[in-house]
Scaffold this active site. Sequence first.
Site, PDB file in Angstrom:
ATOM      1  N   ASP A   1      -2.585  19.959  -5.040  1.00  0.00           N
ATOM      2  CA  ASP A   1      -3.823  19.082  -4.940  1.00  0.00           C
ATOM      3  C   ASP A   1      -3.969  18.487  -6.243  1.00  0.00           C
ATOM      4  OD1 ASP A   1      -6.630  18.680  -4.951  1.00  0.00           O
ATOM      5  OD2 ASP A   1      -7.328  20.556  -4.423  1.00  0.00           O
TER       6      ASP A   1
ATOM      7  N   LEU B   1      -0.965   5.793   5.501  1.00  0.00           N
ATOM      8  CA  LEU B   1      -0.241   5.150   4.713  1.00  0.00           C
ATOM      9  C   LEU B   1       1.126   5.643   4.282  1.00  0.00           C
ATOM     10  CD1 LEU B   1       0.453   2.042   3.555  1.00  0.00           C
ATOM     11  CD2 LEU B   1      -1.016   2.635   1.683  1.00  0.00           C
TER      12      LEU B   1
ATOM     13  N   LYS C   1     -13.636   3.904  -5.872  1.00  0.00           N
ATOM     14  CA  LYS C   1     -12.383   3.052  -6.005  1.00  0.00           C
ATOM     15  C   LYS C   1     -12.439   2.275  -7.074  1.00  0.00           C
ATOM     16  CE  LYS C   1      -9.311   3.656  -3.583  1.00  0.00           C
ATOM     17  NZ  LYS C   1      -8.192   4.703  -3.431  1.00  0.00           N
TER      18      LYS C   1
ATOM     19  N   THR D   1      -9.312  -0.996  -2.313  1.00  0.00           N
ATOM     20  CA  THR D   1     -10.059  -1.626  -1.192  1.00  0.00           C
ATOM     21  C   THR D   1     -10.940  -2.814  -1.183  1.00  0.00           C
ATOM     22  OG1 THR D   1     -11.815  -0.780   0.213  1.00  0.00           O
ATOM     23  CG2 THR D   1     -11.645   0.188  -1.821  1.00  0.00           C
ATOM     24  N   ASP D   2     -11.010  -3.383  -0.257  1.00  0.00           N
ATOM     25  CA  ASP D   2     -11.989  -4.671   0.008  1.00  0.00           C
ATOM     26  C   ASP D   2     -13.470  -4.004  -0.113  1.00  0.00           C
ATOM     27  OD1 ASP D   2     -10.982  -3.242   2.502  1.00  0.00           O
ATOM     28  OD2 ASP D   2     -12.815  -4.065   3.219  1.00  0.00           O
TER      29      ASP D   2
ATOM     30  N   THR E   1     -10.867   9.134   1.939  1.00  0.00           N
ATOM     31  CA  THR E   1     -11.098   7.812   2.495  1.00  0.00           C
ATOM     32  C   THR E   1     -12.110   7.514   3.648  1.00  0.00           C
ATOM     33  OG1 THR E   1      -9.388   8.196   4.352  1.00  0.00           O
ATOM     34  CG2 THR E   1      -8.760   7.210   2.005  1.00  0.00           C
TER      35      THR E   1
ATOM     36  N   TYR F   1     -18.270   5.410  -1.800  1.00  0.00           N
ATOM     37  CA  TYR F   1     -16.634   5.287  -1.949  1.00  0.00           C
ATOM     38  C   TYR F   1     -15.936   4.165  -2.682  1.00  0.00           C
ATOM     39  CZ  TYR F   1     -12.131   3.884   0.439  1.00  0.00           C
ATOM     40  OH  TYR F   1     -10.723   3.486   0.580  1.00  0.00           O
TER      41      TYR F   1
ATOM     42  N   TRP G   1      -9.069  -2.611   5.785  1.00  0.00           N
ATOM     43  CA  TRP G   1      -9.253  -2.503   7.370  1.00  0.00           C
ATOM     44  C   TRP G   1      -7.813  -1.804   7.988  1.00  0.00           C
ATOM     45  CZ3 TRP G   1     -12.708  -6.210  10.843  1.00  0.00           C
ATOM     46  CH2 TRP G   1     -13.717  -6.436  10.341  1.00  0.00           C
TER      47      TRP G   1
ATOM     48  N   GLY H   1      -0.648  11.060   4.982  1.00  0.00           N
ATOM     49  CA  GLY H   1      -1.850  10.379   5.174  1.00  0.00           C
ATOM     50  C   GLY H   1      -1.130   9.225   6.013  1.00  0.00           C
TER      51      GLY H   1
HETATM   52  N1  NAP Z   1      -7.925   3.471   5.737  1.00  0.00           N
HETATM   53  C1  NAP Z   1      -8.407   2.426   5.188  1.00  0.00           C
HETATM   54  O1  NAP Z   1      -9.077   1.737   6.080  1.00  0.00           O
HETATM   55  C2  NAP Z   1      -8.203   1.756   3.836  1.00  0.00           C
HETATM   56  C3  NAP Z   1      -8.748   0.482   3.476  1.00  0.00           C
HETATM   57  C4  NAP Z   1      -8.384   0.166   2.057  1.00  0.00           C
HETATM   58  C5  NAP Z   1      -7.831   1.049   1.200  1.00  0.00           C
HETATM   59  N2  NAP Z   1      -7.470   2.147   1.577  1.00  0.00           N
HETATM   60  C6  NAP Z   1      -6.791   2.928   0.334  1.00  0.00           C
HETATM   61  O2  NAP Z   1      -5.485   2.875   0.804  1.00  0.00           O
HETATM   62  C7  NAP Z   1      -5.060   4.443   0.483  1.00  0.00           C
HETATM   63  C8  NAP Z   1      -4.424   5.192   1.770  1.00  0.00           C
HETATM   64  O3  NAP Z   1      -5.216   5.295   2.677  1.00  0.00           O
HETATM   65  P1  NAP Z   1      -4.896   5.983   4.152  1.00  0.00           P
HETATM   66  O4  NAP Z   1      -5.935   5.494   5.099  1.00  0.00           O
HETATM   67  O5  NAP Z   1      -3.627   6.093   4.336  1.00  0.00           O
HETATM   68  O6  NAP Z   1      -5.597   7.407   3.717  1.00  0.00           O
HETATM   69  P2  NAP Z   1      -5.563   8.972   4.483  1.00  0.00           P
HETATM   70  O7  NAP Z   1      -4.966   8.734   5.845  1.00  0.00           O
HETATM   71  O8  NAP Z   1      -6.903   9.443   4.329  1.00  0.00           O
HETATM   72  O9  NAP Z   1      -4.731   9.785   3.639  1.00  0.00           O
HETATM   73  C9  NAP Z   1      -4.885  10.163   2.427  1.00  0.00           C
HETATM   74  C10 NAP Z   1      -4.108  11.265   2.239  1.00  0.00           C
HETATM   75  O10 NAP Z   1      -4.245  11.942   0.710  1.00  0.00           O
HETATM   76  C11 NAP Z   1      -4.263  13.124   0.918  1.00  0.00           C
HETATM   77  N3  NAP Z   1      -5.147  13.519  -0.309  1.00  0.00           N
HETATM   78  C12 NAP Z   1      -6.593  13.073  -0.378  1.00  0.00           C
HETATM   79  N4  NAP Z   1      -7.023  14.063  -1.536  1.00  0.00           N
HETATM   80  C13 NAP Z   1      -5.802  14.737  -2.120  1.00  0.00           C
HETATM   81  C14 NAP Z   1      -5.867  15.573  -3.236  1.00  0.00           C
HETATM   82  N5  NAP Z   1      -6.930  15.744  -3.984  1.00  0.00           N
HETATM   83  N6  NAP Z   1      -4.538  16.122  -3.396  1.00  0.00           N
HETATM   84  C15 NAP Z   1      -3.497  15.903  -2.645  1.00  0.00           C
HETATM   85  N7  NAP Z   1      -3.613  15.127  -1.488  1.00  0.00           N
HETATM   86  C16 NAP Z   1      -4.798  14.446  -1.111  1.00  0.00           C
HETATM   87  C17 NAP Z   1      -5.159  13.669   2.082  1.00  0.00           C
HETATM   88  O11 NAP Z   1      -5.057  14.962   2.532  1.00  0.00           O
HETATM   89  P3  NAP Z   1      -6.193  15.582   3.358  1.00  0.00           P
HETATM   90  O12 NAP Z   1      -6.245  15.036   4.587  1.00  0.00           O
HETATM   91  O13 NAP Z   1      -5.670  17.142   3.142  1.00  0.00           O
HETATM   92  O14 NAP Z   1      -7.509  15.282   2.558  1.00  0.00           O
HETATM   93  C18 NAP Z   1      -4.372  12.550   3.061  1.00  0.00           C
HETATM   94  O15 NAP Z   1      -3.316  13.248   3.763  1.00  0.00           O
HETATM   95  C19 NAP Z   1      -6.224   5.203   0.099  1.00  0.00           C
HETATM   96  O16 NAP Z   1      -6.065   4.897  -1.436  1.00  0.00           O
HETATM   97  C20 NAP Z   1      -7.205   4.478   0.262  1.00  0.00           C
HETATM   98  O17 NAP Z   1      -8.437   4.242  -0.486  1.00  0.00           O
HETATM   99  C21 NAP Z   1      -7.584   2.546   3.051  1.00  0.00           C
END
Ligand code: NAP
Length: 321
Positions: free
Chosen positions: A48, A15, A141, A113-114, A74, A137, A162, A13
Site C-alpha cells: 500500500d 494502465l 493530481k 490527467t486533463d 481514479t 481528483y 479519457w 489497474g
Molecule cells: N482512467 C482515466 O480515465 C485516466 C485519465 C487520465 C489520467 N489517468 C491517470 O492514469 C493513471 C492510471 O489510471 P488507471 O485508469 O489505470 O487507474 P486504475 O485502473 O484505477 O488503477 C489504479 C491502480 O492503482 C492501485 N492503487 C491505488 N492506490 C494505491 C495504493 N495506495 N497502493 C497501491 N496501489 C494502489 C489501484 O488498486 P485498488 O483497485 O485496490 O484501489 C489500482 O489497481 C492514474 O495515475 C490516473 O490518475 C487516468
Amino acid sequence: MTSMKILITGAGGMLGTDLGNVLSPEFEIVGLERRPVTHLTVPYDICDLTQARKTREAILSHKPEAIIHTAAMTDVDYCEEHHDEALENNVAATEHVINAANEIDAPVIFFSTDYVFDGKKKGEYEETDILNPLSFYGKTKRMGEEYILQNAKQALIFRITWLFGIWGRCFPKSILRQAETMPQMNVVNDQTGRPTWSWDVALAMKQLLCTKKDVLFKPGTEIFHLGNTGTVRWADYARFILKGAGLESVKVKNISSAQLKRPAPRPENSVLALERSRKVLGLKLRSWEEATLEFLPKLKEELAAIEAKAKAQAAEKENRE
Ligand SMILES: NC(=O)c1ccc[n+]([C@@H]2O[C@H](COP(=O)([O-])OP(=O)(O)OC[C@H]3O[C@@H](n4cnc5c(N)ncnc54)[C@H](OP(=O)(O)O)[C@@H]3O)[C@@H](O)[C@H]2O)c1
C-alpha cells in the site's frame, strides 16, 4: 532482450496491466499492488503506497532502474466526497514513490490527467497552460505534479486523457453494460476529449523506453501530453461504441452535464495538444476511432472469458456443497 528492470505501481489497474503485458518479456517487470489481482501475468508484491516505510522498503529491495507510477485513486466522484483518501492515495503515495526513487536514482514516469485544466480554453491545451482543476481528483493530481516538479531527480509527467481499457472501469464498458438493459440512454454532450486506449499508452511507453531512454534519464522533470488523435463528445462516442458493437438500435439522447448531476465537475474542453510528445519523443498514437474498433472485440472476448470463469466457479462450488 534488454535487462532493464522496471517497477510498475498500480500494476493490476487498467494502465498498469497493459504496461506489464506490453513491456514484458523485453523488460524485467515487477509490480506493486494494494491487494491480490487474479489477472496479473507479471510478478508483483503487495504494497500500500500510502505507507511510507513499506513503499520505501519495496522499492529499495527491488532496486529498479526505472519506475512507472500509475497507481492512483481514479474514481473522480469518490474523490470529490472523500478528500482525505484522495490526498493519501494521489499525493502522499506519489511523494513516497518519488522519495524512494530519488534514493536509488531511478527515473519516474508519472501519469497525470486533463482534469488539471478547467476546460474553459478555446482550443487544445498545451503542456505550459495554466492549471486550474475543477474537481478534487484534478487538484490531487496537480499536487502530485507539483511535488514531482519540485523534488524528483529525474521524471517525466504524461498527462493522459479519457482512458479506456480492458482492466478497469471505463466509458465503453459502462455503455455496453447499460445497452444490455436499456433501449435508450442519456449521455452528456457538452464535454469534448480524446478517448485513449491504455494499450496504446503502454505501446508508447515501450517505444519511449526503447528509443528515447536519454530523455527519461535526464535530470529534472518534463511534462508531455499523450492521447489517441481526434476528438469527440461523450454522446457521439457512445453512438460510435454502440455501432461498433452492432447495437445501433440502442438510442443515445444528448443531455447536459448539469442534468447528470454528478458530484465532481468535469472540464468542457479536455482536448490536450499532442504536438510536443510527437516532436520531442516521436510518439504519435493512432486515432481514437481505430483504437476503439480494435478494442471492442477484445473487450467482448474478455468479458465472455470472465463470465465463463464465474460460471465454472459457481458450478464447482455447487458440486462441492
Ligand atoms: N482512467 C482515466 O480515465 C485516466 C485519465 C487520465 C489520467 N489517468 C491517470 O492514469 C493513471 C492510471 O489510471 P488507471 O485508469 O489505470 O487507474 P486504475 O485502473 O484505477 O488503477 C489504479 C491502480 O492503482 C492501485 N492503487 C491505488 N492506490 C494505491 C495504493 N495506495 N497502493 C497501491 N496501489 C494502489 C489501484 O488498486 P485498488 O483497485 O485496490 O484501489 C489500482 O489497481 C492514474 O495515475 C490516473 O490518475 C487516468
